[in-house]
Write an enzyme that holds these catalytic residues in place. Structure first.
Site, short mmCIF file in Angstrom:
data_model
loop_
_atom_site.label_atom_id
_atom_site.label_comp_id
_atom_site.label_asym_id
_atom_site.label_seq_id
_atom_site.Cartn_x
_atom_site.Cartn_y
_atom_site.Cartn_z
N GLU A 48 7.38 -6.37 1.43
CA GLU A 48 6.37 -6.73 2.13
C GLU A 48 4.96 -7.75 1.62
O GLU A 48 4.23 -8.55 2.69
CB GLU A 48 5.32 -5.42 1.69
CG GLU A 48 5.95 -3.80 2.58
CD GLU A 48 5.78 -3.45 3.25
OE1 GLU A 48 4.67 -4.59 4.19
OE2 GLU A 48 6.03 -2.41 4.56
N LYS A 99 1.14 -1.15 -0.06
CA LYS A 99 0.03 0.12 0.15
C LYS A 99 0.98 0.74 0.09
O LYS A 99 1.83 1.62 0.78
CB LYS A 99 -1.51 0.10 1.06
CG LYS A 99 -1.82 1.48 1.34
CD LYS A 99 -2.66 1.07 2.19
CE LYS A 99 -3.38 2.55 2.48
NZ LYS A 99 -4.72 1.95 3.29
N LYS A 129 1.65 10.10 5.47
CA LYS A 129 1.32 8.90 6.21
C LYS A 129 2.78 8.01 5.68
O LYS A 129 2.83 6.89 5.32
CB LYS A 129 0.03 7.96 5.66
CG LYS A 129 -1.04 8.47 6.04
CD LYS A 129 -2.25 7.57 6.19
CE LYS A 129 -3.88 8.35 6.82
NZ LYS A 129 -4.79 7.34 6.34
N LYS A 157 -2.19 -1.58 -3.28
CA LYS A 157 -2.99 -0.68 -3.97
C LYS A 157 -2.40 0.73 -3.63
O LYS A 157 -1.49 0.62 -2.96
CB LYS A 157 -3.55 -0.29 -2.29
CG LYS A 157 -4.70 0.65 -1.97
CD LYS A 157 -5.07 0.42 -1.04
CE LYS A 157 -5.90 2.04 -0.31
NZ LYS A 157 -6.42 1.94 0.74
N TYR A 178 -15.65 0.92 -6.88
CA TYR A 178 -16.47 1.81 -6.66
C TYR A 178 -17.15 1.51 -7.34
O TYR A 178 -19.09 2.18 -7.14
CB TYR A 178 -16.35 2.91 -6.58
CG TYR A 178 -15.59 3.40 -5.22
CD1 TYR A 178 -15.97 3.53 -3.77
CD2 TYR A 178 -14.39 3.92 -4.86
CE1 TYR A 178 -15.05 3.36 -2.82
CE2 TYR A 178 -13.35 3.65 -4.03
CZ TYR A 178 -13.61 4.01 -2.83
OH TYR A 178 -12.56 3.60 -2.12
N ARG A 212 -11.15 10.31 1.72
CA ARG A 212 -10.50 10.81 3.44
C ARG A 212 -12.05 11.60 3.29
O ARG A 212 -12.18 12.12 4.69
CB ARG A 212 -9.30 10.84 3.47
CG ARG A 212 -7.81 10.10 3.63
CD ARG A 212 -7.16 10.66 3.27
NE ARG A 212 -5.79 9.42 3.32
CZ ARG A 212 -4.39 9.60 3.32
NH1 ARG A 212 -3.83 11.42 2.98
NH2 ARG A 212 -3.43 9.14 3.14
N SER A 261 -10.63 5.56 -4.58
CA SER A 261 -11.34 6.61 -5.16
C SER A 261 -10.91 8.12 -5.95
O SER A 261 -11.36 7.81 -6.80
CB SER A 261 -11.34 7.45 -3.29
OG SER A 261 -10.69 8.16 -3.17
C1 PBG Z 1 -7.66 3.08 5.25
C2 PBG Z 1 -6.90 2.97 4.16
C3 PBG Z 1 -7.61 4.13 2.77
C4 PBG Z 1 -8.05 3.40 1.80
C5 PBG Z 1 -8.63 2.45 1.98
N1 PBG Z 1 -8.48 2.41 3.45
C6 PBG Z 1 -7.38 5.64 2.86
C7 PBG Z 1 -5.77 6.13 3.57
O1 PBG Z 1 -5.00 4.84 4.09
O2 PBG Z 1 -5.77 7.32 3.76
C8 PBG Z 1 -8.02 4.40 0.89
C9 PBG Z 1 -9.89 4.09 -0.02
C10 PBG Z 1 -9.22 4.43 -2.07
O3 PBG Z 1 -8.82 5.78 -1.75
O4 PBG Z 1 -10.67 4.72 -2.62
N2 PBG Z 1 -5.88 3.16 5.18
#
Ligand code: PBG
Length: 337
Positions: free
Chosen positions: A245, A205, A229, A260, A325, A215, A286
């Site tokens: 990982e 990720k 992050k 992701k 989505y 968010r 998203s």
């Molecule tokens: C939470 C999480 C996130 C997403 C899925 N689980 C956001 C992030 O890590 O800040 C993002 C999913 C998306 O953008 O559709 N940790």
């Protein structure tokens, strides 16, 4: 040599366009296909009587009340979508520095899971494990002196996983990127009698700019307030690190792994699938959805075509499935032919 390996021929005896000439022939030679069984549907839930509220940065996607969510789940099930992933938009008054609401057995996500499983027991339900929907600083773990601490966070994450499994969640999906979380969660689940609960790890990720609309949807954007992050999510520059990982998560007991975001990281999807042969998923996040939707709303892209092409790209890259989505609308279209 090359000729026999690739069945190469010479023009005009070989004409590549012959197999593209007719629709039946194109379908016959298609190397990849999309079906409803390839999709995981992410859904947002809020604690509100408003059945469904639009999310401006995710056009066409809503936050649902639990009742509306159960209807959505039923729709997904009817269409043959195997799993939905439930994401809570937690009331800001319930957020704190420790993310305490995450381990409340009656929190929004646990109530949602119970409602979905009692209405649609055959539908798979998946839940994220991470603290960001619950913390007032918007991070996925506990903050100590401005740093997200690893081992102390694992204690909360394992408790979060167990309350979600107790509520009936079938697939626990750690998205926090703490070291050692998969092993810790597996041990905690087994210790609580949940040896049948699966772990789909967000293994690779990345600290991506593509999570913004998510968010907004869960309401963590104001909490994170422009922070990032990068001390726990991966650097987009790296690929070998993703293999390490994934290898660690498999060793710790992951049943399925995820890459992701999706479209910018198809090279990683292919490497993971080739190297590990695991059930491998990609998250069309998203920001990817919003990019394509925004262009389509401006009349610059044909949405119906671009969304299907993007999803097929994941299959071609080696993914066994995609979190998207658009799962319901594409599954509807696949059904109607
Ligand atoms: C939470 C999480 C996130 C997403 C899925 N689980 C956001 C992030 O890590 O800040 C993002 C999913 C998306 O953008 O559709 N940790």
């Amino acid at each position: 040599m090359l000729g026999s390996e690739y069945n190469l021929g010479r023009f005009p005896v070989t004409r590549m366009r012959r197999n593209r000439r007719d629709d039946w022939n194109r379908r016959l030679v298609a190397e990849n296909t999309l079906t409803a069984g390839d999709f995981i549907l992410p859904v947002f839930v809020h604690d509100s009587d408003d059945a469904s509220v639009d999310i401006p940065s995710l056009p066409g996607i809503q936050r649902h009340s639990i009742d509306a969510l159960v209807d959505r789940a039923g729709q997904a099930k009817e269409l043959g979508i195997p799993v939905i992933a439930v994401f809570p938009a937690t009331d800001p008054s319930l957020k704190d520095a420790e993310g305490s609401e995450s381990v409340n057995p009656d929190n929004l996500v646990c109530r949602s899971v119970r409602a979905i499983k009692s209405a649609h027991p055959e539908l798979g339900v998946m839940c994220d494990v991470a603290l960001d929907p619950f913390t007032d600083h918007g991070h996925d773990g506990l903050l100590r002196d401005g740093y997200v601490v690893n081992d102390e966070t694992l204690d909360v994450l394992t408790r979060q996983a167990v309350v979600q499994a107790d509520a009936g969640c079938n697939v626990i999906s750690p998205s926090d990127m703490m070291d050692g979380r998969v092993g810790a969660i597996r041990t905690a689940l087994d210790g609580a009698g949940h040896d049948a609960v699966r772990i789909l790890a967000y293994s690779a990720k990345y600290a991506s700019a593509l999570y913004g609309p998510f968010r907004d949807a869960v309401g963590s954007a104001p909490n994170l307030a422009g922070g990032d992050k990068k001390t726990y999510q991966m650097d987009p520059a790296n690929s070998d690190e993703a293999m390490r990982e994934v290898a660690m998560d498999i060793t710790e007991g992951a049943d399925m792994v995820m890459v992701k975001p999706g479209i910018f990281y198809l090279d990683i999807v292919r490497r993971v699938k080739d190297q590990f042969g695991m059930p491998t998923y990609a998250y069309q996040v998203s920001g990817e959805f919003a990019m394509m939707k925004g262009a389509a709303m401006n009349g610059w892209l044909d949405w119906d075509r671009v969304i299907v092409e993007s999803l097929l790209a994941f299959k071609r890259a080696g993914a066994d499935g995609v979190l998207t989505y658009a799962a319901i609308e594409v599954a509807e279209r696949l059904k109607s032919g």
